[in-house]
Write a protein that holds these residues in place. Structure first.
Motif, PDB file in Angstrom:
ATOM      1  N   SER A 257      53.589  40.536  30.088  1.00 50.45           N
ATOM      2  CA  SER A 257      54.654  41.404  30.613  1.00 50.45           C
ATOM      3  C   SER A 257      54.075  42.574  31.410  1.00 50.45           C
ATOM      4  O   SER A 257      54.704  43.071  32.339  1.00 50.45           O
ATOM      5  CB  SER A 257      55.539  41.921  29.472  1.00 50.45           C
ATOM      6  OG  SER A 257      54.782  42.682  28.561  1.00 50.45           O
ATOM      7  N   GLN A 258      52.890  42.988  31.068  1.00 51.73           N
ATOM      8  CA  GLN A 258      52.226  44.073  31.789  1.00 51.73           C
ATOM      9  C   GLN A 258      51.684  43.579  33.128  1.00 51.73           C
ATOM     10  O   GLN A 258      51.801  44.251  34.157  1.00 51.73           O
ATOM     11  CB  GLN A 258      51.088  44.623  30.925  1.00 51.73           C
ATOM     12  CG  GLN A 258      50.162  45.592  31.603  1.00 51.73           C
ATOM     13  CD  GLN A 258      48.907  45.844  30.779  1.00 51.73           C
ATOM     14  OE1 GLN A 258      48.347  44.911  30.183  1.00 51.73           O
ATOM     15  NE2 GLN A 258      48.481  47.082  30.736  1.00 51.73           N
ATOM     16  N   MET A 259      51.068  42.411  33.123  1.00 53.72           N
ATOM     17  CA  MET A 259      50.344  41.945  34.298  1.00 53.72           C
ATOM     18  C   MET A 259      51.211  41.181  35.295  1.00 53.72           C
ATOM     19  O   MET A 259      50.879  41.131  36.476  1.00 53.72           O
ATOM     20  CB  MET A 259      49.164  41.073  33.868  1.00 53.72           C
ATOM     21  CG  MET A 259      48.136  41.807  33.016  1.00 53.72           C
ATOM     22  SD  MET A 259      47.546  43.374  33.698  1.00 53.72           S
ATOM     23  CE  MET A 259      46.568  42.798  35.062  1.00 53.72           C
ATOM     24  N   THR A 260      52.307  40.590  34.854  1.00 54.13           N
ATOM     25  CA  THR A 260      53.151  39.813  35.776  1.00 54.13           C
ATOM     26  C   THR A 260      53.575  40.638  36.984  1.00 54.13           C
ATOM     27  O   THR A 260      53.377  40.203  38.123  1.00 54.13           O
ATOM     28  CB  THR A 260      54.359  39.218  35.029  1.00 54.13           C
ATOM     29  OG1 THR A 260      53.858  38.302  34.049  1.00 54.13           O
ATOM     30  CG2 THR A 260      55.297  38.499  35.981  1.00 54.13           C
ATOM     31  N   PRO A 261      54.145  41.847  36.803  1.00 54.12           N
ATOM     32  CA  PRO A 261      54.514  42.612  38.000  1.00 54.12           C
ATOM     33  C   PRO A 261      53.315  43.047  38.840  1.00 54.12           C
ATOM     34  O   PRO A 261      53.414  43.151  40.070  1.00 54.12           O
ATOM     35  CB  PRO A 261      55.272  43.823  37.457  1.00 54.12           C
ATOM     36  CG  PRO A 261      55.047  43.853  35.996  1.00 54.12           C
ATOM     37  CD  PRO A 261      54.553  42.504  35.581  1.00 54.12           C
ATOM     38  N   VAL A 262      52.187  43.280  38.196  1.00 60.74           N
ATOM     39  CA  VAL A 262      50.979  43.673  38.926  1.00 60.74           C
ATOM     40  C   VAL A 262      50.548  42.538  39.843  1.00 60.74           C
ATOM     41  O   VAL A 262      50.279  42.740  41.030  1.00 60.74           O
ATOM     42  CB  VAL A 262      49.848  44.054  37.943  1.00 60.74           C
ATOM     43  CG1 VAL A 262      48.522  44.243  38.670  1.00 60.74           C
ATOM     44  CG2 VAL A 262      50.208  45.299  37.146  1.00 60.74           C
ATOM     45  N   PHE A 263      50.492  41.333  39.304  1.00 61.81           N
ATOM     46  CA  PHE A 263      50.066  40.191  40.112  1.00 61.81           C
ATOM     47  C   PHE A 263      51.120  39.798  41.149  1.00 61.81           C
ATOM     48  O   PHE A 263      50.771  39.372  42.245  1.00 61.81           O
ATOM     49  CB  PHE A 263      49.686  39.010  39.234  1.00 61.81           C
ATOM     50  CG  PHE A 263      48.327  39.156  38.597  1.00 61.81           C
ATOM     51  CD1 PHE A 263      47.188  39.230  39.390  1.00 61.81           C
ATOM     52  CD2 PHE A 263      48.185  39.251  37.227  1.00 61.81           C
ATOM     53  CE1 PHE A 263      45.929  39.374  38.830  1.00 61.81           C
ATOM     54  CE2 PHE A 263      46.925  39.411  36.658  1.00 61.81           C
ATOM     55  CZ  PHE A 263      45.804  39.472  37.458  1.00 61.81           C
ATOM     56  N   GLN A 264      52.384  39.943  40.809  1.00 67.42           N
ATOM     57  CA  GLN A 264      53.430  39.658  41.801  1.00 67.42           C
ATOM     58  C   GLN A 264      53.299  40.589  42.990  1.00 67.42           C
ATOM     59  O   GLN A 264      53.501  40.180  44.136  1.00 67.42           O
ATOM     60  CB  GLN A 264      54.823  39.787  41.165  1.00 67.42           C
ATOM     61  CG  GLN A 264      55.176  38.634  40.278  1.00 67.42           C
ATOM     62  CD  GLN A 264      56.508  38.836  39.562  1.00 67.42           C
ATOM     63  OE1 GLN A 264      57.022  39.943  39.470  1.00 67.42           O
ATOM     64  NE2 GLN A 264      57.061  37.737  39.059  1.00 67.42           N
ATOM     65  N   ALA A 265      52.938  41.836  42.722  1.00 67.98           N
ATOM     66  CA  ALA A 265      52.803  42.812  43.808  1.00 67.98           C
ATOM     67  C   ALA A 265      51.680  42.433  44.779  1.00 67.98           C
ATOM     68  O   ALA A 265      51.730  42.807  45.949  1.00 67.98           O
ATOM     69  CB  ALA A 265      52.539  44.201  43.230  1.00 67.98           C
ATOM     70  N   ILE A 266      50.695  41.690  44.298  1.00 70.99           N
ATOM     71  CA  ILE A 266      49.598  41.272  45.184  1.00 70.99           C
ATOM     72  C   ILE A 266      49.691  39.780  45.528  1.00 70.99           C
ATOM     73  O   ILE A 266      48.760  39.203  46.078  1.00 70.99           O
ATOM     74  CB  ILE A 266      48.202  41.622  44.606  1.00 70.99           C
ATOM     75  CG1 ILE A 266      47.936  40.917  43.281  1.00 70.99           C
ATOM     76  CG2 ILE A 266      48.042  43.128  44.481  1.00 70.99           C
ATOM     77  CD1 ILE A 266      46.493  41.065  42.773  1.00 70.99           C
ATOM     78  N   GLY A 267      50.826  39.152  45.193  1.00 68.60           N
ATOM     79  CA  GLY A 267      51.068  37.777  45.596  1.00 68.60           C
ATOM     80  C   GLY A 267      50.461  36.709  44.703  1.00 68.60           C
ATOM     81  O   GLY A 267      50.210  35.609  45.165  1.00 68.60           O
ATOM     82  N   LEU A 268      50.237  37.024  43.427  1.00 67.24           N
ATOM     83  CA  LEU A 268      49.682  36.043  42.487  1.00 67.24           C
ATOM     84  C   LEU A 268      50.550  35.954  41.240  1.00 67.24           C
ATOM     85  O   LEU A 268      51.365  36.843  40.973  1.00 67.24           O
ATOM     86  CB  LEU A 268      48.262  36.447  42.069  1.00 67.24           C
ATOM     87  CG  LEU A 268      47.198  36.501  43.149  1.00 67.24           C
ATOM     88  CD1 LEU A 268      45.922  37.088  42.581  1.00 67.24           C
ATOM     89  CD2 LEU A 268      46.929  35.115  43.716  1.00 67.24           C
ATOM     90  N   ARG A 269      50.324  34.909  40.465  1.00 68.24           N
ATOM     91  CA  ARG A 269      50.958  34.795  39.141  1.00 68.24           C
ATOM     92  C   ARG A 269      49.933  35.144  38.109  1.00 68.24           C
ATOM     93  O   ARG A 269      48.776  34.753  38.208  1.00 68.24           O
ATOM     94  CB  ARG A 269      51.459  33.368  38.906  1.00 68.24           C
ATOM     95  CG  ARG A 269      52.688  33.028  39.712  1.00 68.24           C
ATOM     96  CD  ARG A 269      53.268  31.711  39.316  1.00 68.24           C
ATOM     97  NE  ARG A 269      53.065  31.463  37.892  1.00 68.24           N
ATOM     98  CZ  ARG A 269      53.095  30.277  37.341  1.00 68.24           C
ATOM     99  NH1 ARG A 269      53.305  29.220  38.053  1.00 68.24           N
ATOM    100  NH2 ARG A 269      52.910  30.120  36.050  1.00 68.24           N
ATOM    101  N   ALA A 270      50.350  35.875  37.056  1.00 68.25           N
ATOM    102  CA  ALA A 270      49.425  36.247  35.975  1.00 68.25           C
ATOM    103  C   ALA A 270      48.908  35.007  35.281  1.00 68.25           C
ATOM    104  O   ALA A 270      49.610  34.002  35.163  1.00 68.25           O
ATOM    105  CB  ALA A 270      50.114  37.171  34.985  1.00 68.25           C
ATOM    106  N   GLY A 271      47.676  35.075  34.804  1.00 75.07           N
ATOM    107  CA  GLY A 271      47.054  33.927  34.142  1.00 75.07           C
ATOM    108  C   GLY A 271      47.183  33.940  32.641  1.00 75.07           C
ATOM    109  O   GLY A 271      46.581  33.133  31.970  1.00 75.07           O
ATOM    110  N   LEU A 272      47.941  34.866  32.087  1.00 74.35           N
ATOM    111  CA  LEU A 272      48.074  34.955  30.624  1.00 74.35           C
ATOM    112  C   LEU A 272      49.110  34.005  30.104  1.00 74.35           C
ATOM    113  O   LEU A 272      50.033  33.642  30.725  1.00 74.35           O
ATOM    114  CB  LEU A 272      48.443  36.381  30.220  1.00 74.35           C
ATOM    115  CG  LEU A 272      47.406  37.431  30.580  1.00 74.35           C
ATOM    116  CD1 LEU A 272      47.928  38.812  30.292  1.00 74.35           C
ATOM    117  CD2 LEU A 272      46.129  37.198  29.797  1.00 74.35           C
TER     118      LEU A 272
END
Length: 149
Positions: A134-149
């Motif tokens: 939940s922490q990393m999903t928006p971070v990775f979306q902002a840079i065009g990736l999906r979180a790997g967790l």
């Protein structure tokens, strides 16, 4: 206790790498974008993390960085000991010279013990275990990736 800015950027970069999709490679620029920190600061942090053996780097057009096996096992306490460049928490040496109380100074000893206690508390916290989906999903979306967790 307060960690220095360099250690902060380094820890955040490690957290982003820990959550990288499929353990894949991330460029220094994408890490800088993810942690909203200037590229040159992140670049210096990545160079130090590589020197410490915390990350593996692949060069080239499709290259990037990922956590090494040592990086996946690294604790916050371990990393802070290696990244904190301050010799003393107190300013025992200033432009005007050394503090006249520096010989046999109990304050320096007490602050040193307190810093080590701070690090010891963080010795059980593995950096790679810190990021959550939940922490990393928006971070990775902002840079065009999906979180790997």
């Amino acid at each position: 206790m307060k960690i220095n800015a360099f250690a902060d950027v380094s820890l955040r970069a490690m957290m982003v790498l820990a959550a990288a999709p499929g353990g894949g490679l991330l460029t220094t620029q994408s890490i800088a974008d993810a942690v909203r920190t200037p590229y040159n600061h992140v670049s210096k942090a990545m160079a130090k993390l590589r020197e410490l053996g915390m990350i593996d780097v692949e060069r080239g057009r499709t290259g990037g960085s990922r956590l090494s096996s040592a990086g996946r096992a690294a604790t916050v306490g371990q990393l802070l000991r290696q990244l904190d460049s301050r010799l003393d928490l107190a300013d025992c040496v200033a432009d005007a010279g050394a503090c006249p109380l520096i010989t046999e100074c109990r304050l320096r000893v007490a602050l040193s013990r307190a810093r080590e206690a701070f690090y010891r508390e963080l010795d059980d916290v593995v950096v790679a275990s810190l990021p959550t989906s939940s922490q990393m999903t928006p971070v990775f979306q902002a840079i065009g990736l999906r979180a790997g967790l």
